[in-house]
Design a protein around this motif. Structure first.
Motif, PDB file in Angstrom:
ATOM      1  N   SER A  62     -17.196  -4.576   0.115  1.00  0.00           N
ATOM      2  CA  SER A  62     -16.160  -3.821   0.815  1.00  0.00           C
ATOM      3  C   SER A  62     -14.803  -4.471   0.574  1.00  0.00           C
ATOM      4  CB  SER A  62     -16.454  -3.745   2.309  1.00  0.00           C
ATOM      5  OG  SER A  62     -16.475  -5.040   2.862  1.00  0.00           O
ATOM      6  N   PRO A  63     -13.733  -3.665   0.504  1.00  0.00           N
ATOM      7  CA  PRO A  63     -12.402  -4.239   0.287  1.00  0.00           C
ATOM      8  C   PRO A  63     -11.939  -5.020   1.521  1.00  0.00           C
ATOM      9  CG  PRO A  63     -12.264  -1.857   0.530  1.00  0.00           C
ATOM     10  CD  PRO A  63     -13.708  -2.212   0.534  1.00  0.00           C
ATOM     11  N   ALA A  64     -11.389  -6.203   1.290  1.00  0.00           N
ATOM     12  CA  ALA A  64     -10.892  -7.058   2.369  1.00  0.00           C
ATOM     13  C   ALA A  64      -9.375  -6.919   2.465  1.00  0.00           C
ATOM     14  CB  ALA A  64     -11.271  -8.506   2.089  1.00  0.00           C
ATOM     15  N   PRO A  65      -8.805  -7.198   3.644  1.00  0.00           N
ATOM     16  CA  PRO A  65      -7.348  -7.114   3.780  1.00  0.00           C
ATOM     17  C   PRO A  65      -6.646  -8.156   2.914  1.00  0.00           C
ATOM     18  CG  PRO A  65      -8.406  -7.286   5.933  1.00  0.00           C
ATOM     19  CD  PRO A  65      -9.451  -7.524   4.914  1.00  0.00           C
ATOM     20  N   MET A  66      -5.473  -7.786   2.398  1.00  0.00           N
ATOM     21  CA  MET A  66      -4.646  -8.732   1.655  1.00  0.00           C
ATOM     22  C   MET A  66      -3.214  -8.631   2.168  1.00  0.00           C
ATOM     23  SD  MET A  66      -4.552  -6.698  -1.994  1.00  0.00           S
ATOM     24  CE  MET A  66      -3.955  -8.080  -2.881  1.00  0.00           C
ATOM     25  N   HIS A  67      -2.440  -9.691   1.965  1.00  0.00           N
ATOM     26  CA  HIS A  67      -1.073  -9.703   2.493  1.00  0.00           C
ATOM     27  C   HIS A  67      -0.225  -8.653   1.790  1.00  0.00           C
ATOM     28  CE1 HIS A  67       2.774 -11.267   3.963  1.00  0.00           C
ATOM     29  NE2 HIS A  67       2.022 -11.728   4.963  1.00  0.00           N
ATOM     30  N   ILE A  68       0.633  -8.011   2.572  1.00  0.00           N
ATOM     31  CA  ILE A  68       1.432  -6.900   2.056  1.00  0.00           C
ATOM     32  C   ILE A  68       2.441  -7.358   1.002  1.00  0.00           C
ATOM     33  CG2 ILE A  68       3.304  -6.921   3.757  1.00  0.00           C
ATOM     34  CD1 ILE A  68       2.675  -3.800   3.966  1.00  0.00           C
ATOM     35  N   SER A  69       2.800  -8.652   1.013  1.00  0.00           N
ATOM     36  CA  SER A  69       3.762  -9.158   0.033  1.00  0.00           C
ATOM     37  C   SER A  69       3.147  -9.289  -1.358  1.00  0.00           C
ATOM     38  CB  SER A  69       4.305 -10.516   0.472  1.00  0.00           C
ATOM     39  OG  SER A  69       3.283 -11.489   0.468  1.00  0.00           O
ATOM     40  N   LYS A  70       1.822  -9.204  -1.465  1.00  0.00           N
ATOM     41  CA  LYS A  70       1.152  -9.323  -2.761  1.00  0.00           C
ATOM     42  C   LYS A  70       1.126  -8.011  -3.528  1.00  0.00           C
ATOM     43  CE  LYS A  70      -1.940 -13.141  -1.951  1.00  0.00           C
ATOM     44  NZ  LYS A  70      -2.817 -13.709  -2.958  1.00  0.00           N
ATOM     45  N   VAL A  71       1.590  -6.920  -2.912  1.00  0.00           N
ATOM     46  CA  VAL A  71       1.586  -5.621  -3.582  1.00  0.00           C
ATOM     47  C   VAL A  71       2.982  -5.009  -3.589  1.00  0.00           C
ATOM     48  CG1 VAL A  71      -0.809  -5.134  -2.988  1.00  0.00           C
ATOM     49  CG2 VAL A  71       0.993  -4.303  -1.515  1.00  0.00           C
ATOM     50  N   ALA A  72       3.195  -4.116  -4.546  1.00  0.00           N
ATOM     51  CA  ALA A  72       4.437  -3.341  -4.617  1.00  0.00           C
ATOM     52  C   ALA A  72       4.064  -1.895  -4.887  1.00  0.00           C
ATOM     53  CB  ALA A  72       5.342  -3.862  -5.719  1.00  0.00           C
ATOM     54  N   LEU A  73       4.882  -1.005  -4.403  1.00  0.00           N
ATOM     55  CA  LEU A  73       4.655   0.418  -4.610  1.00  0.00           C
ATOM     56  C   LEU A  73       4.724   0.737  -6.100  1.00  0.00           C
ATOM     57  CD1 LEU A  73       4.357   2.855  -2.612  1.00  0.00           C
ATOM     58  CD2 LEU A  73       6.684   3.401  -3.220  1.00  0.00           C
ATOM     59  N   ALA A  74       3.827   1.589  -6.584  1.00  0.00           N
ATOM     60  CA  ALA A  74       3.843   2.021  -7.983  1.00  0.00           C
ATOM     61  C   ALA A  74       4.889   3.125  -8.132  1.00  0.00           C
ATOM     62  CB  ALA A  74       2.470   2.527  -8.394  1.00  0.00           C
ATOM     63  N   ASP A  75       5.738   2.983  -9.128  1.00  0.00           N
ATOM     64  CA  ASP A  75       6.786   3.968  -9.383  1.00  0.00           C
ATOM     65  C   ASP A  75       6.144   5.305  -9.722  1.00  0.00           C
ATOM     66  OD1 ASP A  75       8.989   5.454 -10.439  1.00  0.00           O
ATOM     67  OD2 ASP A  75      10.010   3.568 -10.855  1.00  0.00           O
ATOM     68  N   PRO A  76       6.592   6.411  -9.084  1.00  0.00           N
ATOM     69  CA  PRO A  76       5.996   7.719  -9.362  1.00  0.00           C
ATOM     70  C   PRO A  76       6.173   8.157 -10.818  1.00  0.00           C
ATOM     71  CG  PRO A  76       7.609   7.876  -7.561  1.00  0.00           C
ATOM     72  CD  PRO A  76       7.613   6.466  -8.049  1.00  0.00           C
ATOM     73  N   VAL A  98      13.366   2.230  -6.237  1.00  0.00           N
ATOM     74  CA  VAL A  98      14.600   1.614  -6.720  1.00  0.00           C
ATOM     75  C   VAL A  98      14.732   1.741  -8.233  1.00  0.00           C
ATOM     76  CG1 VAL A  98      15.853  -0.570  -6.923  1.00  0.00           C
ATOM     77  CG2 VAL A  98      14.763   0.033  -4.776  1.00  0.00           C
ATOM     78  N   LYS A  99      13.651   1.557  -9.000  1.00  0.00           N
ATOM     79  CA  LYS A  99      13.721   1.581 -10.469  1.00  0.00           C
ATOM     80  C   LYS A  99      14.112   2.945 -11.019  1.00  0.00           C
ATOM     81  CE  LYS A  99      10.921  -2.177 -12.199  1.00  0.00           C
ATOM     82  NZ  LYS A  99       9.696  -2.598 -12.859  1.00  0.00           N
ATOM     83  N   SER A 100      13.430   3.990 -10.574  1.00  0.00           N
ATOM     84  CA  SER A 100      13.662   5.305 -11.161  1.00  0.00           C
ATOM     85  C   SER A 100      14.572   6.199 -10.321  1.00  0.00           C
ATOM     86  CB  SER A 100      12.337   6.036 -11.378  1.00  0.00           C
ATOM     87  OG  SER A 100      11.706   6.291 -10.135  1.00  0.00           O
ATOM     88  N   GLY A 101      14.727   5.891  -9.039  1.00  0.00           N
ATOM     89  CA  GLY A 101      15.539   6.724  -8.159  1.00  0.00           C
ATOM     90  C   GLY A 101      14.826   7.962  -7.671  1.00  0.00           C
ATOM     91  N   GLU A 102      13.517   8.062  -7.964  1.00  0.00           N
ATOM     92  CA  GLU A 102      12.743   9.232  -7.534  1.00  0.00           C
ATOM     93  C   GLU A 102      12.279   9.086  -6.090  1.00  0.00           C
ATOM     94  OE1 GLU A 102       9.858  11.130  -9.786  1.00  0.00           O
ATOM     95  OE2 GLU A 102      10.878  10.847 -11.702  1.00  0.00           O
ATOM     96  N   VAL A 103      12.171  10.215  -5.409  1.00  0.00           N
ATOM     97  CA  VAL A 103      11.688  10.219  -4.033  1.00  0.00           C
ATOM     98  C   VAL A 103      10.181   9.999  -4.034  1.00  0.00           C
ATOM     99  CG1 VAL A 103      11.439  11.603  -1.934  1.00  0.00           C
ATOM    100  CG2 VAL A 103      13.541  11.752  -3.271  1.00  0.00           C
ATOM    101  N   VAL A 104       9.751   9.051  -3.205  1.00  0.00           N
ATOM    102  CA  VAL A 104       8.310   8.764  -3.072  1.00  0.00           C
ATOM    103  C   VAL A 104       7.725   9.816  -2.156  1.00  0.00           C
ATOM    104  CG1 VAL A 104       6.618   7.058  -2.344  1.00  0.00           C
ATOM    105  CG2 VAL A 104       8.770   6.316  -3.367  1.00  0.00           C
TER     106      VAL A 104
END
Length: 106
Positions: A62-76, A98-104
């Protein structure tokens, strides 16, 4: 506390640790602990003894929790990691990559 930059259902990229570079969908956010659970990433294995409910026993993954600072949102646009900023569009507060300026997707 402000609005969450990473939410349930977002596609994220792991930045550090044993699963660095892997992507997955956020299953659950634990804001009090500052952790998230990502599908298929940081999988913990537990050996389960046979019982009445589970007569076979075996290995439970089963997936275990990880700290939120270890991940970044994938650019759409290209799926690479990006930061998130908040902007107001049509009188509504939206998350913007921030990179592409697209709305998530909100």
């Amino acid at each position: 506390m402000g609005a969450a930059k990473i939410r349930k259902g977002d596609e994220v990229v792991v930045l550090s640790g044993k699963d660095k570079g892997r992507t997955g969908t956020v299953q659950k956010v634990l804001p009090k602990d500052g952790k998230i659970i990502v599908e298929g990433v940081n999988v913990a294995t537990r050996h389960v003894k046979p019982s009445q409910a589970n007569p076979q026993g075996g290995i439970d993954r089963s997936p275990a929790p990880m700290h939120i600072s270890k991940v970044a949102l994938a650019d759409p646009k290209d799926g690479k990691p990006t930061r998130v900023r908040f902007e107001e569009k049509d009188g509504k507060k939206v998350r913007v990559a921030v990179k592409s300026g697209e709305v998530v997707n909100d």
